[in-house]
Design an enzyme around this catalytic site. Structure first.
Site, mmCIF file in Angstrom:
data_model
loop_
_atom_site.group_PDB
_atom_site.id
_atom_site.type_symbol
_atom_site.label_atom_id
_atom_site.label_comp_id
_atom_site.label_asym_id
_atom_site.label_seq_id
_atom_site.Cartn_x
_atom_site.Cartn_y
_atom_site.Cartn_z
ATOM 1 N N ASN A 96 -10.864 -2.082 0.573
ATOM 2 C CA ASN A 96 -10.163 -1.526 1.742
ATOM 3 C C ASN A 96 -9.929 -0.019 1.629
ATOM 4 O O ASN A 96 -8.814 0.471 1.810
ATOM 5 C CB ASN A 96 -8.825 -2.252 1.960
ATOM 6 C CG ASN A 96 -7.882 -2.086 0.775
ATOM 7 O OD1 ASN A 96 -8.331 -2.034 -0.369
ATOM 8 N ND2 ASN A 96 -6.598 -2.012 1.037
ATOM 9 N N ASP A 306 -1.450 -8.207 -6.663
ATOM 10 C CA ASP A 306 -1.786 -7.777 -5.293
ATOM 11 C C ASP A 306 -1.300 -6.348 -5.067
ATOM 12 O O ASP A 306 -0.683 -6.015 -4.052
ATOM 13 C CB ASP A 306 -1.192 -8.726 -4.255
ATOM 14 C CG ASP A 306 -1.951 -8.683 -2.928
ATOM 15 O OD1 ASP A 306 -3.126 -8.285 -2.938
ATOM 16 O OD2 ASP A 306 -1.366 -9.040 -1.890
#
Length: 417
Positions: A96, A306
């Site tokens: 991303n 994460d």
């Protein structure tokens, strides 16, 4: 590299030295001797640390930096220093960035940019072009140059036929497909878990159903196509049950959960601190209990930090306008060790490697060195001073941690705090 770790307690069930306190001699990236005591020859470095423990190197299956494109959030160089300080010898890097990592050229850029660091980077390629969920990206070409899996970070594949085709196509080269578990139509404009707390706070909710419906769909597709599917960052009780049942049926499905979904609930939202604005959203204590049960019985394969750095301009704003995400590398070990104990923590931070096709060697003579050094003892409070990331959006400030990380040793590289 020529060093001896002194009085190191080995935590590695696959090693003949598990739970033994030994000296470990490392030379040229290989473990050449393990014994109760090793004399130190002249010119050999000794590493002696208080209550030193070693395990196989930790792996994080979901890490974001910013570079290229969002260097204000985190550069690759600083991000990998953070990972090493946090005990991770390898990470899977999400695609991303800007541009999205969806070509073999982009994978090659990451390989070149990260090759000199102690922490090894394994790129995840985008599943679809520009992560737009319309056309498959060049999966095979990316796999040939080093991509270990394919997924659109935090973006669900709304078109079931596209996921079906991806699962079928990836079987040609034993590829691993990642599908983010959220039905966007059910989630709507929600920001937090839909339940009593969201109503009380006046925040739009995302029902657990949004996650569970998507997982159910994806498992039906997997049963039809075969192949390998990874479902990241599950967060609800029903999600655990669905994956447990799928594994019992023999499907090749794996899953992760996050440190925060293992330890935090939506009660944290009472302060409206945007560091708790996370996807999937923080759930209830009942969900946390189910997540921990899934960890204990092996339904959940790994725990990820994460890690998602977000710059202050996109976090220190009104809750509605804040971007999702929390950093988590620095706090992962201490928070997990305090919450679920050292044995489960080490298990959850190491066994994800095999699912992603990464070599995983035990602590034994003749094997390549890939070690994390730490102590499981001592409690502390996580504070902003413990943050090494460029962005400071941590959901764990003021939370209790247990133990601390000394650093890592990988082939030809030693990185100690």
């Amino acid at each position: 590299m020529n060093c001896i770790l002194k009085a190191a307690t080995v935590l590695d069930p696959s090693s003949p030295f598990h739970q033994q306190t030994v000296d470990i001699h490392i030379q040229n990236g290989t473990i050449i001797e393990i014994a109760q005591h090793i004399d130190t020859p002249e010119g050999v470095e000794t590493i002696e640390l208080d209550q030193l423990h070693v395990s196989k190197g930790w792996f994080d299956s979901s890490v974001c930096f910013g570079e290229p494109g969002y260097e204000e959030r985190e550069t690759i160089a600083n991000g990998l220093q953070v990972a090493a300080k946090s005990g991770f010898t390898s990470i899977a890097l999400n695609p991303n960035s800007l541009p999205i990592i969806d070509t073999s050229t982009a994978i090659g850029f990451l390989n070149h940019k990260t090759s000199t660091h102690a922490t090894k980077v394994y790129p995840i390629g985008a599943l679809t072009v520009q992560s737009q969920g319309v056309d498959l990206a060049e999966l095979y070409d990316m796999q040939q140059i080093g991509a270990i899996a394919f997924g659109d970070y935090k973006k669900a594949i709304s078109n079931p036929n596209l996921l079906k085709i991806a699962l079928l196509y990836a079987q040609n080269f034993d590829g691993l497909v990642i599908s983010y578990p959220q039905n966007n139509d059910i989630a709507g404009k929600g920001m937090v878990h839909e339940e009593a707390q969201s109503t009380y706070l006046g925040l739009k909710g995302i029902p657990a159903l949004a996650e569970e419906l998507q997982i159910s769909r994806d498992l039906f597709l997997l049963a039809y196509t075969g192949g390998k599917l990874h479902i990241p960052t599950i967060s609800t009780e029903k999600s655990v049950a669905l994956i447990r049942e799928a594994k019992a049926q023999g499907l090749q499905v794996s899953c992760s959960t996050t440190v925060h979904h293992t330890t935090l609930t939506d009660q944290e939202l009472a302060t409206f601190d945007t560091c708790y604005k996370i996807l999937p959203p923080l759930r209830t204590q009942q969900d946390v209990d189910a997540i921990r049960a899934g960890i204990a019985d092996g339904t959940i394969d790994m725990i990820t930090s994460d890690h998602q750095p977000i710059d202050i301009e996109h976090k220190k704003v009104a809750f509605d306008n804040a971007k999702y995400g929390t950093i988590g590398l620095e706090s992962a070990f201490g928070v997990l060790n305090h919450a679920i104990g050292i044995d489960q923590t080490i298990d959850m931070l190491t066994k994800g490697k095999t699912i992603f096709g990464i070599e995983d060697q035990s602590i034994a003579v003749g094997n390549t060195v890939d070690l994390t050094l730490f102590t499981p003892q001592g409690t502390a409070t996580f504070t902003p001073q413990h943050i090494h990331s460029s962005s400071t959006n941590s959901a764990f400030v003021d939370k209790t941690t247990k133990g601390s990380v000394y650093g890592i040793i990988t082939t030809e590289k030693i990185a100690l705090n």
